[in-house]
Design a protein around this motif. Structure first.
Motif, short mmCIF file in Angstrom:
data_model
loop_
_atom_site.label_atom_id
_atom_site.label_comp_id
_atom_site.label_asym_id
_atom_site.label_seq_id
_atom_site.Cartn_x
_atom_site.Cartn_y
_atom_site.Cartn_z
N THR A 1 46.76 28.85 43.00
CA THR A 1 45.52 29.31 43.63
C THR A 1 44.96 30.44 42.76
N ILE A 2 43.71 30.79 43.01
CA ILE A 2 43.11 31.90 42.28
C ILE A 2 43.91 33.19 42.51
N GLU A 3 44.30 33.43 43.77
CA GLU A 3 45.09 34.62 44.10
C GLU A 3 46.44 34.58 43.41
N GLY A 4 47.04 33.38 43.36
CA GLY A 4 48.33 33.22 42.70
C GLY A 4 48.26 33.52 41.21
N VAL A 5 47.15 33.11 40.58
CA VAL A 5 46.96 33.39 39.15
C VAL A 5 46.84 34.90 38.94
N GLY A 6 46.10 35.57 39.82
CA GLY A 6 45.96 37.02 39.71
C GLY A 6 47.30 37.71 39.83
N LYS A 7 48.12 37.30 40.79
CA LYS A 7 49.44 37.90 40.96
C LYS A 7 50.35 37.60 39.77
N LEU A 8 50.28 36.37 39.26
CA LEU A 8 51.07 35.98 38.10
C LEU A 8 50.73 36.85 36.89
N LEU A 9 49.45 37.00 36.62
CA LEU A 9 49.03 37.80 35.47
C LEU A 9 49.43 39.26 35.64
N HIS A 10 49.24 39.79 36.84
CA HIS A 10 49.61 41.19 37.11
C HIS A 10 51.11 41.40 36.93
N ARG A 11 51.89 40.45 37.42
CA ARG A 11 53.35 40.53 37.33
C ARG A 11 53.81 40.59 35.87
N HIS A 12 53.05 39.96 34.99
CA HIS A 12 53.42 39.92 33.58
C HIS A 12 52.66 40.92 32.73
N GLY A 13 52.03 41.90 33.37
CA GLY A 13 51.44 43.01 32.63
C GLY A 13 49.99 42.85 32.23
N TRP A 14 49.33 41.79 32.64
CA TRP A 14 47.90 41.64 32.36
C TRP A 14 47.12 42.37 33.43
N SER A 15 46.02 42.99 33.06
CA SER A 15 45.21 43.70 34.03
C SER A 15 43.76 43.23 33.93
N VAL A 16 43.00 43.57 34.95
CA VAL A 16 41.60 43.19 35.00
C VAL A 16 40.84 44.01 33.96
N GLN A 17 40.05 43.34 33.19
CA GLN A 17 39.22 44.01 32.19
C GLN A 17 37.78 43.63 32.47
N VAL A 18 36.94 44.61 32.68
CA VAL A 18 35.52 44.36 32.92
C VAL A 18 34.77 44.74 31.65
N PRO A 19 34.08 43.76 31.05
CA PRO A 19 33.37 44.07 29.82
C PRO A 19 32.20 45.01 30.09
N ALA A 20 31.90 45.84 29.10
CA ALA A 20 30.74 46.73 29.21
C ALA A 20 29.48 45.88 29.14
N ARG A 21 28.57 46.10 30.07
CA ARG A 21 27.33 45.33 30.09
C ARG A 21 26.32 46.02 29.18
N ARG A 22 26.07 45.43 28.05
CA ARG A 22 25.13 46.01 27.09
C ARG A 22 24.16 44.94 26.63
N ALA A 23 22.93 45.33 26.47
CA ALA A 23 21.91 44.40 26.01
C ALA A 23 22.15 44.03 24.54
N ILE A 24 21.86 42.82 24.19
CA ILE A 24 22.00 42.37 22.81
C ILE A 24 21.06 43.16 21.90
N GLU A 25 19.90 43.50 22.44
CA GLU A 25 18.87 44.21 21.66
C GLU A 25 19.16 45.70 21.52
N ARG A 26 20.24 46.20 22.05
CA ARG A 26 20.56 47.62 22.06
C ARG A 26 20.62 48.17 20.63
N ASP A 27 19.92 49.27 20.39
CA ASP A 27 19.86 49.89 19.06
C ASP A 27 20.58 51.24 19.14
N GLU A 28 21.83 51.27 18.68
CA GLU A 28 22.66 52.46 18.79
C GLU A 28 22.07 53.65 18.02
N GLU A 29 21.45 53.39 16.86
CA GLU A 29 20.87 54.48 16.06
C GLU A 29 19.70 55.13 16.80
N ALA A 30 18.84 54.31 17.40
CA ALA A 30 17.70 54.83 18.15
C ALA A 30 18.17 55.64 19.37
#
Length: 179
Positions: free
Chosen positions: A138-167
Motif C-alpha cells: 500500500t502507499i502507507e506501507g511503502v512510506g513505512k518501508l522507506l522510513h524503516r530503511h533510512g529514506w526520508s521525505v524530500q520536498v524539492p524547492a519550488r523555483r521558476a525555470i526563468e529565475r535569474d539568480e544574478e538579478a
C-alpha cells in the motif's frame, strides 16, 4: 487531590492535572507509547491515586483498551512486558530485494521513465516494487518501508525555470536596502 512532587516525569504531572483519584493503587501512564522511556515503564504505583482508565486514555489520546492492556501487562510482567515486540508483520522484501530496490532508487526516477519532475513519490516507488518483485504494497506501507530503511521525505524547492539568480542578488544588494 494529592500534590504531585518532583518525583514524577513532567508528562506524568501533566497527565495528572485535574484528575480525580480513587482509593486504590494505580499505574499511571505518562506517554502513549509503551516502549517510550517515560512510557508505562515509568508508571508509578501510588496509594490513593488511581484515575479511571477513561481519564488516562483521554489525557493520552489513546483508546481505553490500550490503557487496560498496558496496565494488565504491567501487573503480570512488569517492565519487560511493556517492551516493544517489534513490527506487527514481517517485511515483504528480503535483504537482497531491498538492496536492489535501494540501488534502483539511487539511480533516480529518470532511469524508470519519470522525466517530468525527477521525484520519487510513494506511488512511483510502489509501482517500482511491483515491477521489480511482483509484490504489492500500500502507499502507507511503502512510506513505512522507506522510513524503516533510512529514506526520508524530500520536498524539492519550488523555483521558476526563468529565475535569474544574478538579478536577484543585484536587487537584494542595491534595491532592498533602500526599501
Amino acid at each position: 487531590m494529592r500534590k504531585v512532587g518532583p518525583i514524577f516525569p513532567s508528562a506524568l504531572r501533566a497527565a495528572l492535572r485535574g484528575v480525580r483519584c480513587g482509593p486504590l493503587p494505580c499505574l499511571l501512564l505518562s506517554k502513549a507509547r509503551p516502549d517510550h522511556p517515560d512510557g508505562p515503564s515509568s508508571w508509578v504505583g501510588l496509594p490513593g491515586l488511581e484515575p479511571s482508565t477513561r481519564t488516562v486514555a483521554a489525557r493520552l489520546r489513546v483508546h481505553e483498551r490500550s490503557v487496560t492492556r498496558w496496565r494488565k501487562a504491567w501487573r503480570e510482567g512488569g517492565r519487560p512486558a511493556l517492551l516493544s515486540k517489534g513490527p506487527v508483520s514481517r517485511e515483504k522484501l528480503s535483504d537482497r530485494q531491498w538492496a536492489r530496490l535501494d540501488a534502483e532508487l539511487r539511480r533516480g526516477p529518470l532511469a524508470w521513465g519519470y522525466a517530468e519532475d525527477q521525484c520519487w513519490t510513494l506511488g512511483r516507488v510502489k509501482t517500482l516494487i511491483g515491477r521489480l518483485f511482483h509484490i504489492g504494497y500500500t502507499i502507507e506501507g511503502v512510506g513505512k518501508l522507506l522510513h524503516r530503511h533510512g529514506w526520508s521525505v524530500q520536498v524539492p524547492a519550488r523555483r521558476a525555470i526563468e529565475r535569474d539568480e544574478e538579478a536577484i542578488a543585484l536587487w537584494k544588494a542595491e534595491v532592498w536596502p533602500a526599501v
